[in-house]
Design a protein around this motif. Structure first.
Motif, short mmCIF file in Angstrom:
data_model
loop_
_atom_site.label_atom_id
_atom_site.label_comp_id
_atom_site.label_asym_id
_atom_site.label_seq_id
_atom_site.Cartn_x
_atom_site.Cartn_y
_atom_site.Cartn_z
N UNK A 558 33.53 1.85 1.64
CA UNK A 558 34.32 2.92 2.25
C UNK A 558 33.44 4.17 2.37
N UNK A 559 32.61 4.27 3.38
CA UNK A 559 31.73 5.45 3.54
C UNK A 559 32.53 6.66 4.01
N UNK A 560 32.73 7.63 3.15
CA UNK A 560 33.58 8.78 3.47
C UNK A 560 33.06 9.60 4.64
N UNK A 561 31.76 9.62 4.84
CA UNK A 561 31.20 10.44 5.90
C UNK A 561 31.15 9.74 7.25
N UNK A 562 31.76 8.56 7.33
CA UNK A 562 31.70 7.78 8.57
C UNK A 562 33.12 7.50 9.05
#
Length: 1601
Positions: A558-562
Motif C-alpha cells: 500500500x504505497x501511500x504516495x502513489x
C-alpha cells in the motif's frame, strides 16, 4: 409360567448323543405322535421349503392351541428333526424351527431337560446365524431359558461337551453330506455348508474362555486337528474366513500352548498363504489373528522378511473396509520381527505398496488419516535404527509435501495427505544430525519455493480463458503453503529472526520470505491484476503474521504516495485479498492503517453507487475499523443508500445485501442513520412499490438492532399480521417469520393485547381478520391474562352501533318478522346510515367486528363474570344483523353491496355469527334455573338482561324496537330450555307489576316482546285476554289519521296470533264491529298510511274465521280494496308496496279457502274473479329492483296464487298471454316459474283454436311471435364463470323454458302444422343455437358428457320435466334436467333438424361424446317411442274400403324392426323397416321382403319412396308405412281378376296387362299364353275373337319372365 422353568440348580443328567446333520439321517418314528402332528411332521420331511414352512407353522399352532402340555413323543421327534431344520437353506424354515423350540420349551417346561442335550448344539449355533431374524429367534429361546447371568454361566459350563461334540460333527461334514446334490444347486449346497461351519466356529470361539486348561483336551485337539478347519482360510465365503481368523485369535489368546503343536500349520495358513489370498471383508480379522500369533510365537514368520510376506495383502488396502484395517496393520507392523536380513531391503517396496493402497480408488477417503498415519509410523520405525539416506527421503517422504502443495500426476500416489501428516513426516527427517540430510531438506524447500514463485510469475493474463481457474489454483496453493508455514513456526519465540538455516523452521521461513517478495513484486508490476499473488499475501498475513511483521512488506503493498496505485487496487480482483492484510496490521500500525483506509474509501466512493458497492462491501467486510468508518460522512451516506436499495421491492443485487449485512454486523453505520432507516421501513412495510415485500432489510435490522423499533413495534406487528392474511403463501411465510421475531423480542402477550385493542377500535381494508384476533386472544387467555383485558370497549361499541340503530327499519321486515307491524311504529329514527362508515376488507363495520370477535371468543369461556352490557350489545348487534341480512341491506353492519359470490360469502358469515349468538343466548337462558319454578324476579344473568332491555324499550325509537326484539329472542330461549313457568298465573302478576299490557308509545314494544316471545303460552293469560278485548273495543272509535289507530291495530294483530283461529276470547259481535270499522276506513284510503293499510289487511285476515258466516257488504268492499291496493302498488316504491300487497294476497287466498263461506262472500269472489286474475298477473310484472327475503316470500306466495287462475281466464284474454311471455324473462325465478306454468297450461289450448282456424282457412301455421322472440335471444355462455353458470342464470332459464313451450305447441299440433312450425325454425336456424348451448353446458364439447346415471337422472327425467319439482334440487341440477329433457324433445319432434346439425358438426370430440350418450340414454327411448307409435297407428287404421285391405304390421322390439305386408290374392307384398342403434341420428333402412303384383323396378321404387318419406318426414315410420300402403292400393286400382286364372296376380307376380281389343277384358300374359298353347287358338277366351299381337316377348314370357 416362570421363565426358564429349570429350577435354581444346574442342568441334570442328559442323554448321550446329538442328532445327525446329514440329509441321509433316517426319518423319525411317528407311530406314537398325536394325530394332529403326524401330517405336519411328514410334510416337514419333504424337500420344498414352502411346504416345510407351512408344516412348522401348523406344528406351532397345534402346540399353542393345546391346553395340555405337549406330548414327549413330539419332543423326541423334534429332537431328531431340529438339527437339520435349523440349518435349512430357507431362512423362514430356520426361523420357524427356533420358534417351535421356544413353544415346546414353554409347553413342556422341566420335561424337556432330558432332551435338551440333543437340542443345544443346533440351538446355540443358531444364535450365530448370519441372518438377524434367525439369530433373534434362537436368542429368544436363550432369553426364555437363561433368564439370569448366573444361569447363562452355568449353562455354558454344563454343555461344553455337547457344544464340542456338535462342532466336531459339523466340522467333519461336507457339502455333499449336508445336502442332496440331486435336488440342490451347488450354490445352495455351499451356502448351507459354510453356514454350518461358520456357526460352529463362532460357537467354539465363544466357548473357549469358559473351558479350563485341563478340560476337554481331546475334544479340542480333535476339533483343531480336523483337516477341513485349516482349509477355511482360503474359503470363498467371507463370513467363514472371518470366523476362522477369529477362532484362531481366540485360541491363541486363551490356550496358546494347545496350538503350539500346530504352529507349522498356523504359520503356513496365516503367514504364508493367507496374505496372498483375496481377503476382502476379512483382512481386519486376519491382522488380528496375525497380531495374536506374532505375540505368542514370533518365530512363525520364519526367515523371510515379514514385510515381503505382507506386501501382497497391504497393496490391496482395505478394499472398501473401515479404517480399522490401517489401525490393525499399524499394530501388526509395530510388533513384527525386524531381524530378517532383507527387512530393510524390502522397506521401500513395502512403502510403495502402502502408498498404492492409500491412493487407490477402492480405498475409502474416510480412511486417509489413519492410512497416512500408519504409513508415517512405518517410515519412522524403518528409519529409527539408522539415519536414512537422502535418496530414501526423496523416494518415501518428500513427495508428500510436493503433492500437498502442488498436486500433479507425477506425485498422485501421495494424494490426500493433510498438514498434520506433513508435520509428522518432517519430524522424521533428522535435520540436525545429518549434514547430508540437512542439505537435502534445504534444497527441497528451496526448490518448492522457486517452483511456486515461478508459477506466480508465469500466471496467465486476464485475456486468457483459463485465467480464473489458474489464479484460483495458485491462490489455493498459497493457502496450503502458509498453512504449513503456520505449523512449522507455531511455538517459535516471537523475537526469533528465522535467519539462516539453523533449523528446519528457519529454512521454511527464509524460503517463504523470498516467496512473499516475489508476490509483492508481481502485484506492482502487473497493476494488482494477478490476484493469486494477493491471495498468497493474505495467507501470509493471516497465518504467519510474525513472519510478515519483520519486513516492510505492507508499505510496499500500500504505497501511500502513489494515488494511482490505490485507484488500480480498488477496482482489481486483488482487493478482497489485500484488505485483510491491512486489517492484520491495523493494531500494530494504527496511523499507517488509518491513512490507507481513508485512501481506499475515497477511491471506492469516487465510483458512486452502485458501481462502488462491491468495493465498499469488501472494505466493510474486512472489517473496516469502526472509528474510521463513522468519521467518513460520505461513507455513511453511501451505506444508507445501499440500505434503501436493499429494501426496495425490486430484487437488489447480492453485493448490496452483503454490504448491508456487513455494515450492521461490524457496526459501520451510525446509530442515528439506522434509526431513521428502521422508522422508514416500519412505516412503509407492505406498501406496494415502496419497500421489499420479502422483509429482508427489516428482518436484518430486527435481528441485529432490535432496539431501533421500541417506539413502534405494535404498528409494525399489526402490519405484518395483515400481510400474513392478504399476501401470497411465500410472502405470508416471510411475514410470519418476521412477526415471530418481533413477538419473541418484545413479549407476545403485551403486543397482542395492544393489537387486539387497536384492531377492534378500527375497521380498514388492512385491519386484521377476526379469526386471527380470536385465535391469539384465546392463546393469551389460556396463559392467565384476565378476560376483561381482551374484550372490546362497551362504550365504543355502543357509540358505533348507534350509527346503525338510528336508521328507520325497512318496511318489508313486517313481512318476515314475528314483530310484523311493529316495524311501522319505529318512526323516531334520525335518518339513514351514513355511507362513509369504516369497514374492513370483508365489509364489516366496527360493531360487526366487535360482535363477531366477542361471540367467537366466548364459545369456550364461562359467562359468570361477563358484563351484562356486552351481552346486550352482542344480542342487539345480532338482531340488527339478522334484519340487514333479511333485506340484503347494502349499507348495514355488513356491506352487502358487492358481487354475487362476495355477497354470498358475507351472508354466510352473518349467518354463522347469528348461530353463535343463538348458542350464546341459549347458554344465558340455561343459567337461569329458577325460571321454570316461576321465579321471574331473580338476579340471574337472564333476568338482569331482561331488566336492562325493558328499560330501553320505552319509546318508539329503532333502538327500543331492537331491544324488544332481543327480549323476544331471550323469552323464546328461556321457554325452549326450561318450558313455560309454573304456575302460568305468574305471568299476570308480572304483567301487572310491569304495567306494559297497553297500547301506548312507552309500552307497546315491551308488550309486543312478551306477546311474540311467549306466543301461545299466553293464551290462558287473563291480562292478555283483557288487552285483546280492550283493543277490539278501541278500534271502533279510531280514525285512520290518528297515530293511536296504528298502535291499536298492530297490537291487536299480534294479540290475535296468540290464539288459534276462531277461538279468540272476544264476542263475535265485537269482531263484526271491528270488521265494519276496517271496511269503513278503506273507503277513505287516501288517509291511510301504507303501514296501516297492511295492518288492516292482516286484521281482516285474522278475524275472518270468526265472522265468516256474517252477511254484509264488507266482503265486496274488502275484495275491491285488495284490488285497489294491487293497482296502487304499480306506482309505489319497492320498499313499501310489498308490505301491504302480501297481506292483501293472503286475505284473498283465505277468503277463497273458507270451507263454508256466506253467500255475499261467494258472490263477491265470483264477480271479481276475472279482475283478480288480471290484477295478479299485473303484480307479476312489478319490477324486481330489490331482491331480499321479503320479496322472495311475496313472489312465492304470488306465484302459488297465480297458478290457480282458471284456464278460461287465460284463453279468453289474449293480452294476458302476451304479457306472460315477457314475464318469462323476469329476473325472479318464482315469476319465471309462474309464467311458465300458466303458459304451459294455456298455450296448447290457444294453439288448438288457432290450428283449427289455420286448417280451415288454409293459412300457414306459426308459433307466437313473442315465443319466437324468446328463443331467438340466445344467451352468451362466455359472460359467465363456471360458478355463475352452476347457479342457472335467469336469462338461460328463460331461454330454455321458452324452448319447452315451443315443444308444448308441437305436442298437440297435427302433422301438417308441425311441418310448418319446423320450416319456420329451420329458416331461423334456431335449433342449432340451442344444441350448441346445450352441449357446451352438458360437457360434450370438452369430451366429458354428463353421466346421467351418476347424477341420478332416470328415464322419467329424460321424458318429462316438472318445473315445480326441479326447484327441490340445486340450480345446476335443474338446468341439467331441463337440457336433458329438451334434447329428448328435440329428437322427438325435430329429428331432421337435429340430424342436419349433427352432420354439419365439425368437432370430432363432441361427436364421439354425443354418439355414446345417444346410444346409452336416448336411442333406446326414441326407438321404443317409434315402435309404440307404429303399434298405435296399426291398431287405429281406418277401416279399408270395399276393394282395399288393411296393412298388416308386426313390431319386433328385440330386433328393432317393423314388418308391413299388404295381402294380394293370398300373398303379401311385404317390407321390413330396420331401426339402427343411433336412431334418429342414423336413418332407418327399408328392405323389400316379398314383391307381389309389380316388376322389380317398380317394387324398388316403392321401397326407396318409403325410405324417402321416413327420412324427410322427421323420421316418422308411420308416414313411411302409409306411403307404402298408398302405393300398393294405387297400383291395384282398376285391376280385376284374370278371367283365365280368376286371380289378380299371376304366378310370375304380375297384374293382368294384356287387353282384348274386342271385349276389353284384361288377362295375364302368362295365362293367355298357356290358353293359346292348350286351345291351339289365338282367340280371346271370352269373346273368341282373335288376339293377334303377342310378339316375341310374350312368347319368352311363357318361359317365365
Amino acid at each position: 409360567m416362570k421363565k426358564g422353568g429349570f429350577g435354581s440348580g444346574g442342568f441334570g443328567a442328559f442323554s448321550s448323543s446329538t442328532a445327525s446333520l446329514s440329509y441321509v439321517a433316517p426319518p423319525p418314528d411317528l407311530s406314537n405322535v398325536p394325530q394332529d402332528f403326524i401330517v405336519p411332521f411328514k410334510n416337514l420331511l419333504k424337500r420344498d421349503s414352502t411346504t416345510k414352512s407351512k408344516a412348522l407353522e401348523e406344528i406351532i399352532a397345534c402346540v399353542k392351541k393345546s391346553d395340555q402340555p405337549v406330548d414327549d413323543s413330539v419332543i423326541d421327534v423334534w429332537a431328531q428333526l431340529y438339527p437339520r431344520a435349523a440349518i435349512d437353506n430357507n431362512r423362514r424354515v430356520r426361523e420357524l424351527s427356533h420358534n417351535l423350540l421356544l413353544e415346546l420349551v414353554k409347553s413342556a417346561k422341566k420335561r424337556i431337560e432330558k432332551t435338551l442335550p440333543k437340542l443345544v448344539g443346533p440351538w446355540v449355533a443358531g444364535t450365530f446365524d448370519k441372518d438377524k431374524g434367525v439369530a433373534r429367534a434362537a436368542l429368544q429361546v436363550s432369553a426364555h431359558i437363561l433368564d439370569s447371568d448366573q444361569k447363562k454361566a452355568k449353562f455354558w459350563i454344563a454343555f461344553q461337551g455337547k457344544f464340542l461334540e456338535y462342532a466336531n460333527e459339523a466340522i467333519r461334514e461336507t457339502a455333499d453330506s449336508l445336502s442332496d446334490e440331486r435336488t440342490t444347486s451347488k450354490e445352495d449346497m455351499e451356502a448351507k455348508y459354510y453356514r454350518v461351519l461358520g456357526s460352529s466356529m463362532a460357537m467354539i470361539q465363544h466357548l473357549l474362555p469358559t473351558i479350563k486348561d485341563d478340560q476337554y483336551p481331546d475334544e479340542l485337539k480333535r476339533f483343531f486337528d480336523a483337516d477341513t478347519l485349516w482349509t477355511l482360510a482360503a474359503s470363498e465365503d467371507t463370513s467363514v474366513r472371518r470366523a476362522f481368523y477369529q477362532l484362531v485369535a481366540s485360541y491363541l489368546d486363551n490356550k496358546p500352548s494347545l496350538l503350539e503343536p500346530k504352529l507349522k500349520d498356523v504359520g503356513k495358513v496365516l503367514v504364508a498363504e493367507s496374505p496372498k489370498k483375496d481377503q476382502r471383508g476379512s483382512a481386519v480379522d486376519l491382522f488380528r489373528a496375525l497380531i495374536s500369533v506374532t505375540k505368542c510365537f514370533p518365530k512363525v514368520w520364519g526367515s523371510k522378511s515379514p514385510l515381503d510376506r505382507l506386501r501382497p495383502l497391504v497393496q490391496k488396502g482395505s478394499q472398501g473396509g473401515s479404517d480399522e484395517y490401517w489401525a490393525e496393520l499399524d499394530q501388526l507392523l509395530a510388533i513384527l520381527p525386524t531381524s530378517s536380513p532383507d527387512y530393510a531391503a524390502n522397506a521401500s517396496a513395502f512403502l510403495k505398496s502402502m502408498r498404492t493402497a492409500i491412493t487407490s480408488r477402492e480405498e475409502r477417503r474416510q480412511n486417509t488419516p489413519s492410512a497416512w498415519a500408519c504409513y508415517l509410523n512405518t517410515v519412522d520405525r524403518i528409519t529409527a535404527g539408522s539415519t536414512p539416506s537422502p535418496e530414501f527421503l526423496q523416494e518415501n517422504l518428500y513427495p508428500l509435501t510436493r503433492e500437498y502443495l502442488h498436486p500433479s500426476t507425477e506425485t498422485s500416489a501421495w494424494a490426500y495427505a493433510q498438514p498434520p501428516h506433513l508435520f509428522k513426516a518432517w519430524k522424521i527427517v533428522p535435520y540436525t544430525t545429518s549434514e547430508e540430510v540437512r542439505t537435502s531438506a534445504k534444497e527441497e524447500w528451496q526448490k518448492l519455493g522457486d517452483d511456486f514463485a515461478t508459477g506466480l510469475s508465469n500466471s496467465l493474463p486476464e485475456v486468457d480463458p483459463d485465467y480464473e481457474k489458474s489464479q484460483l489454483e495458485l491462490a489455493a496453493q498459497g493457502e496450503r503453503w502458509f498453512t504449513l508455514v503456520q505449523g512449522f513456526l507455531r511455538g517459535a519465540p516471537s523475537q526469533q529472526s528465522f535467519d539462516g538455516d539453523a533449523d528446519l523452521p528457519s529454512v521454511v521461513a527464509s524460503t517463504s520470505s523470498k516467496l512473499l517478495e516475489s508476490a509483492q513484486d508481481l502485484l506492482s508490476r502487473r497493476n494488482y491484476k494477478p490476484f493469486c499473488a494477493a491471495a498468497v499475501l493474505k495467507a501470509a498475513f493471516t497465518k504467519a503474521p510474525g513472519l510478515c511483521s519483520k519486513t516492510d512488506l505492507i508499505n510496499k503493498v500500500f504505497p501511500l504516495d502513489d494515488q494511482e496505485a490505490f485507484d488500480k487496487l480498488v477496482v482489481s480482483r486483488s482487493l478482497p485479498y489485500l484488505a485483510p492484510c491491512l486489517a492484520a496490521v491495523t493494531q500494530d500500525q494504527p496511523d499507517f492503517s488509518e491513512k490507507v483506509w481513508a485512501k481506499l474509501i475515497d477511491a471506492a466512493l469516487s465510483r458512486g453507487f452502485p458501481s462502488g458497492a462491491p468495493i465498499v462491501k469488501e472494505l466493510v467486510s474486512v472489517p473496516l475499523p469502526q472509528a474510521v468508518a463513522q468519521k467518513s460522512e460520505s461513507l455513511q451516506s453511501f451505506i444508507v443508500e445501499a440500505w434503501q436499495d436493499f429494501a426496495k421491492e425490486e430484487p437488489s443485487s447480492t453485493v448490496v445485501e452483503q454490504l448491508c449485512r456487513a455494515s450492521i454486523s461490524h457496526a459501520i453505520v451510525d446509530d442515528n442513520a439506522l434509526q431513521s432507516l428502521a422508522s422508514s421501513f416500519a412505516q412503509d412495510i407492505g406498501v406496494s412499490g415502496k419497500y421489499d415485500p420479502e422483509f429482508k432489510a427489516l428482518d436484518l435490522l430486527l435481528r441485529n438492532k432490535s432496539a431501533l423499533f421500541t417506539d413502534a413495534p405494535v404498528d409494525l406487528f399489526t402490519k405484518l399480521l395483515s400481510l400474513e392474511e392478504t399476501a401470497d403463501s411465500e410472502r405470508t411465510m416471510k411475514a410470519a417469520a418476521t412477526r415471530s421475531l418481533i413477538q419473541k423480542q418484545y413479549g407476545g402477550n403485551k403486543l397482542w393485547l395492544e393489537v387486539i385493542r387497536r384492531s377492534l377500535a378500527d375497521a380498514e381494508p388492512s385491519s386484521l381478520d377476526i379469526g386471527t384476533l380470536v385465535r391469539h386472544a384465546k392463546e393469551i387467555l389460556s396463559s392467565g391474562v384476565p378476560l376483561a383485558d381482551i374484550l372490546p370497549s362497551a362504550k365504543m361499541w355502543n357509540t358505533e352501533l348507534y350509527s346503525f340503530l338510528r336508521d328507520t327499519p325497512d318496511p318489508s321486515l313486517s313481512i318476515t318478522s314475528s314483530f310484523g307491524g311493529a316495524y311501522f311504529l319505529a318512526t323516531e329514527g334520525e335518518g339513514s346510515t351514513p355511507t362513509t362508515l369504516k369497514r374492513d376488507r370483508q365489509g364489516r363495520s366496527i360493531p360487526a367486528r366487535m360482535a363477531v370477535y366477542t361471540t367467537q371468543l366466548l364459545t369456550d369461556v364461562d359467562l359468570e363474570n361477563l358484563p351484562v352490557d356486552l351481552l346486550e350489545l352482542i344480542f342487539l348487534t345480532a338482531v340488527l344483523a339478522n334484519d340487514d341480512l333479511t333485506v340484503m341491506k347494502e349499507n348495514g353492519l355488513w356491506s352487502l353491496r358487492a358481487a354475487e359470490d362476495t355477497r354470498t360469502e358475507r351472508s354466510d358469515e352473518i349467518q354463522s355469527f347469528l348461530d353463535l349468538g343463538t348458542a350464546l343466548l341459549a347458554r344465558v337462558a340455561g343459567a337461569s334455573a329458577a325460571w321454570k319454578d316461576g321465579d321471574l324476579n331473580g338476579n340471574s344473568l337472564a333476568e338482569t338482561l331482561i331488566q336492562s332491555l325493558l328499560q330501553q324499550a320505552v319509546d318508539l325509537s329503532s333502538r327500543a324496537l331492537y331491544a324488544s326484539k332481543v327480549l323476544t329472542e331471550l323469552f323464546q330461549a328461556l321457554v325452549s330450555v326450561h318450558g313455560y313457568p309454573v304456575p302460568g298465573a305468574k305471568f299476570d302478576e308480572w304483567f301487572t307489576k310491569l304495567g306494559i299490557m297497553k297500547a301506548t308509545p312507552q309500552t307497546i314494544f315491551a308488550a309486543i316482546a312478551f306477546l311474540t316471545g311467549f306466543d301461545e303460552g299466553l293464551a290462558s293469560s287473563r291480562a292478555v285476554a283483557n288487552l285483546y278485548n280492550r283493543l277490539v273495543s278501541d278500534i271502533v272509535g279510531c280514525f285512520p289519521s290518528s297515530p293511536k289507530t296504528l298502535y291499536n291495530v298492530v297490537l291487536l294483530n299480534i294479540c290475535l296470533s296468540v290464539y288459534p283461529p276462531a277461538k279468540t276470547p272476544v264476542e263475535q259481535r265485537k269482531l263484526v264491529f271491528a270488521l265494519k270499522q276496517f271496511t269503513t276506513w278503506v273507503q277513505t284510503s287516501d288517509e291511510m298510511t301504507f303501514g296501516l293499510t297492511a295492518e288492516v289487511c292482516k286484521g281482516i285476515h285474522r278475524i275472518l274465521p270468526n265472522v265468516a258466516q256474517v252477511y254484509g257488504p264488507y266482503w265486496r268492499e274488502a275484495v275491491d280494496y285488495c284490488l285497489l291496493l294491487w293497482e296502487k302498488a304499480r306506482n309505489d316504491t319497492p320498499q313499501r308496496w310489498p308490505a301491504y300487497v302480501l297481506p292483501s294476497i293472503r286475505l284473498i287466498s283465505a277468503m277463497e279457502a273458507l270451507e263454508d263461506p256466506n253467500d255475499d262472500l261467494v258472490e263477491a269472489l265470483e264477480e271479481t274473479a276475472l279482475d283478480r286474475s288480471k290484477a295478479l298477473i299485473r303484480l307479476l310484472e312489478l319490477p324486481h329492483d330489490v331482491v331480499n327475503t321479503a320479496r322472495q316470500i311475496l313472489d312465492e306466495t304470488l306465484c302459488r296464487v297465480v297458478q290457480k287462475i282458471p284456464l278460461k281466464h287465460l284463453t279468453s284474454e289474449k293480452d294476458l298471454l302476451t304479457n306472460l311471455y315477457g314475464l318469462l324473462s323476469s329476473c325472479s325465478r318464482d315469476v319465471q316459474t309462474a309464467a311458465f306454468g300458466l303458459l304451459h297450461r294455456a298455450l296448447p289450448a290457444q294453439q288448438e283454436e288457432e290450428v283449427l282456424e289455420t286448417l280451415l282457412e288454409e293459412k300457414v301455421a306459426k308459433l307466437p311471435d313473442e315465443l319466437l322472440s324468446l328463443i331467438q335471444s340466445v344467451p352468451a355462455l362466455e359472460k359467465y364463470t363456471d360458478e355463475e353458470l352452476a347457479g342457472f342464470p335467469v336469462d338461460i332459464r328463460s331461454y330454455l323454458l321458452g324452448w319447452h313451450l315451443v315443444f308444448d305447441a308441437y305436442n298437440q299440433a297435427p302433422l301438417q302444422v308441425r311441418k310448418q312450425y319446423t320450416e319456420s325454425l329451420k329458416a331461423d336456424n334456431s335449433l342449432n343455437a340451442l344444441l350448441e348451448l346445450m352441449f357446451d353446458v352438458l360437457g360434450h364439447s370438452t369430451g366429458q358428457a354428463l353421466n346421467l346415471d351418476k347424477n341420478t337422472f332416470s328415464v322419467d327425467h329424460i321424458r318429462s320435466y316438472d318445473v315445480s319439482q326441479s326447484e327441490e334440487g340445486t340450480p345446476e341440477r335443474d338446468m341439467q334436467w331441463l337440457l336433458v329433457h329438451l334434447f329428448y324433445l328435440s329428437l322427438k319432434f325435430l329429428p331432421g333438424l337435429v340430424k342436419s346439425w349433427y352432420l354439419d358438426l365439425r368437432s370430432k370430440q363432441t361427436k364421439i361424446a354425443l354418439d355414446s350418450w345417444m346410444a346409452k340414454y336416448y336411442a333406446p327411448l326414441l326407438i321404443s317411442d317409434a315402435l309404440d307409435e307404429v303399434n298405435d297407428w296399426a291398431s287405429s287404421q281406418e277401416a279399408p274400403q270395399e276393394d282395399e285391405k288393411e296393412l298388416r304390421v308386426r313390431v319386433n322390439r328385440t330386433a328393432k324392426e317393423v314388418s308391413a305386408g299388404y295381402e294380394i290374392d293370398e300373398e303379401f307384398a311385404s317390407i321390413a323397416i330396420k331401426i339402427p342403434a343411433g336412431y334418429p341420428l342414423e336413418s332407418v333402412e327399408v328392405i323389400g321382403e316379398n314383391r307381389v303384383a309389380v316388376n322389380e323396378k317398380k317394387w324398388q321404387s316403392w321401397v326407396r319412396a318409403t325410405q324417402g318419406v321416413i327420412t324427410f318426414a322427421n323420421g316418422s315410420i308411420t308416414d313411411g308405412l302409409a306411403a307404402f300402403r298408398r302405393n300398393i292400393i294405387g297400383a291395384l286400382k282398376g285391376h280385376t281378376e284374370c278371367p283365365i286364372c280368376y286371380a289378380v296376380v299371376s304366378a310370375d307376380k304380375k297384374l293382368p296387362d294384356k287387353r282384348c281389343g274386342t271385349c276389353n277384358n284384361l288377362f295375364h300374359r302368362l295365362c293367355l299364353y298357356k290358353w293359346f298353347q292348350n286351345s291351339n287358338k289365338n282367340t280371346c277366351p271370352l269373346c273368341r275373337n282373335p288376339i293377334d299381337y303377342l310378339g316375341s316377348s310374350t312368347r319368352r314370357g311363357g318361359g317365365g319372365d
